[in-house]
Design a protein around this motif. Structure first.
Motif, short mmCIF file in Angstrom:
data_model
loop_
_atom_site.label_atom_id
_atom_site.label_comp_id
_atom_site.label_asym_id
_atom_site.label_seq_id
_atom_site.Cartn_x
_atom_site.Cartn_y
_atom_site.Cartn_z
N LEU A 1 82.40 71.88 117.90
CA LEU A 1 82.55 73.33 117.88
C LEU A 1 83.10 73.89 119.18
O LEU A 1 82.87 73.36 120.25
CB LEU A 1 81.21 73.99 117.58
CG LEU A 1 80.55 73.69 116.24
CD1 LEU A 1 79.28 74.50 116.09
CD2 LEU A 1 81.50 73.97 115.07
N ASP B 1 81.01 79.07 118.15
CA ASP B 1 81.47 78.85 116.78
C ASP B 1 80.27 78.77 115.84
O ASP B 1 79.22 78.26 116.23
CB ASP B 1 82.23 77.52 116.69
CG ASP B 1 83.73 77.71 116.57
OD1 ASP B 1 84.17 78.86 116.42
OD2 ASP B 1 84.46 76.71 116.62
N HIS C 1 88.57 74.81 112.12
CA HIS C 1 87.15 74.79 111.80
C HIS C 1 86.97 74.31 110.37
O HIS C 1 87.70 74.71 109.47
CB HIS C 1 86.55 76.17 111.98
CG HIS C 1 85.05 76.18 112.07
ND1 HIS C 1 84.25 76.00 110.97
CD2 HIS C 1 84.21 76.31 113.13
CE1 HIS C 1 82.98 76.03 111.34
NE2 HIS C 1 82.94 76.22 112.66
#
Length: 416
Positions: free
Chosen positions: A11, A15, A43
């Protein structure tokens, strides 16, 4: 010690999503080890590629003491299943290139975590070139899951993928599994030597939950959201085919005569369809929120009455632990466990919630109604889950255990 971690879903700061390796690498760095990460630019839960990555193949960033190389992932990754596979392959090659030509240093060990499966090829190539061993971690039996959910149907590709998997597992110096069922599967069906397998599972982030348990005003937060008179069942996680969240819509319809509110937090390829279906069926006791940061998601969990762990009803998912199960435990919330197998066993051993058969709206209805008039059960199961997770799944303790295994591998390799 210098550790190279290959993790597509590592991440960014703040995030949303599973932050296990973000937390573990902080622990390892604080202990004096040098960590480099090869991570993706997209992501996994549907977030678009950030502007800073547009038109670039590699971006070097520092996240605290951790050096992160963000590597190209095709923007088709979150569009459809073919796009997702292409995203896996683009990361496999971009991470390989970054490891060969961008990091410009030697490492003592390579640690690669999957899915995607194909990053194992990246680890193998880099291990041969840099002449260091690699550890292969299995967070999910991805091939079996993709086949059981109907995502993967091409027989030739399936056969090739299993051969690639066998090669990667054979060449790894050790294999870490996140559930005991994965270990059993590797031994019984993939003929892996039990001595080659270690078990360092996912865990709970008590550093954040304990702080919020002491300081966060969940009642005021509930009032701000209009939840004063609602019984809130919160699901946090991906909204994909594998999650089977249409079962939540069925349960919401069954419970429409109560004060139950289902809250679904996260993103994924199936989210838009779920929202359209809820609107079409005029289901008013369900709300959808986008993925939020770890701190924010803990606030929503703390303001809820129970947390839900949900996957489709398939045999492959009987082997998995849901990441968010541990977050619910850390926040002292009972768990509505709609995952059979080891997850069911976990919640029952911990006394931390109640199992419901996946995709069985009648069971959802029966179980949730039992909670509505039993605040003592909610408190008891929440406390039991917290105590169980604290004793067995504290992420800082697990990070230290993992590091001991890594140090052992490095020491053994240097003696050879």
């Amino acid at each position: 010690m210098r550790i190279l971690l290959i993790h597509k879903d590592f991440l960014e700061e703040n995030d949303p999503g599973g932050s296990r390796f973000n937390e573990m690498t902080k622990v390892w760095s604080a202990m004096g080890h040098e960590i480099t990460v090869l991570a993706g630019m997209m992501h996994y839960n549907g977030t678009a590629k950030g502007e800073e990555y547009k038109g670039k193949y590699f971006v070097n960033k520092q996240q605290g003491a951790v050096n992160v190389w963000r590597c190209h992932v095709s923007e088709s990754y979150n569009k459809n299943f073919i796009g997702r596979f292409w995203g896996y392959f683009t990361f496999m090659f971009s991470a390989m290139w970054a490891g060969l030509f961008r990091t410009k240093k030697n490492f003592d060990i390579i640690l690669v975590t999957s899915p995607p499966l194909f990053v194992g090829i990246t680890a193998y190539v880099l291990s041969r070139v840099k002449r260091v061993p690699y550890i292969f971690e299995i967070r999910d039996l991805w091939l079996e899951s993709a086949i059981d959910t109907g995502v993967l149907t091409n027989k030739m590709f399936i056969k090739l993928s299993f051969k690639v998997e066998a090669f990667i597992l054979k060449k790894a110096v050790i294999i870490n599994v996140l559930t005991p069922a994965f270990r059993d599967e590797l031994i019984a069906k993939k003929n892996i030597n039990p001595d080659k397998i270690i078990f360092i599972p996912n865990g709970a982030d008590f550093s954040l939950s304990d702080e919020l348990l002491a300081t966060f005003d969940s009642k005021a937060f509930r009032r701000s959201l209009g939840w004063d008179n609602r019984f809130v069942v919160t699901y946090v996680g991906a909204h994909g085919v594998a999650n089977g969240l249409d079962q939540v819509l069925d349960a919401a319809e069954k419970l429409s005569d109560t004060n139950v509110l289902f809250l679904l937090i996260g993103n994924g390829m199936a989210k838009e369809e779920l929202m359209l279906s809820a609107k079409k069926k005029n289901i008013t006791n369900i709300e959808f929120l986008p993925a939020v940061s770890k701190q924010e998601v803990f606030k929503y969990i703390l303001a809820s009455d129970i947390g839900a762990s949900i996957l489709k009803k398939t045999d492959a998912f009987k082997t998995v632990y849901s990441n968010k199960t541990f977050d619910y435990m850390a926040c002292k919330k009972p768990i509505l466990m709609a995952i059979d197998g080891v997850s069911k066993k976990l919640v029952e051993e911990a006394g931390a919630g109640t199992y419901v058969e996946p995709e069985n709206a009648e069971e959802y209805d029966t179980v949730i109604r039992k909670y509505l008039d039993n605040s003592e059960l909610i408190v008891h199961q929440g406390e039991s889950g917290y105590a169980y997770a604290k004793s067995k799944f504290d992420r800082i303790v697990l990070a230290e255990e993992y590091l001991k295994k890594i140090v052992w591998v490095v020491s053994k390799n240097k003696k050879q």
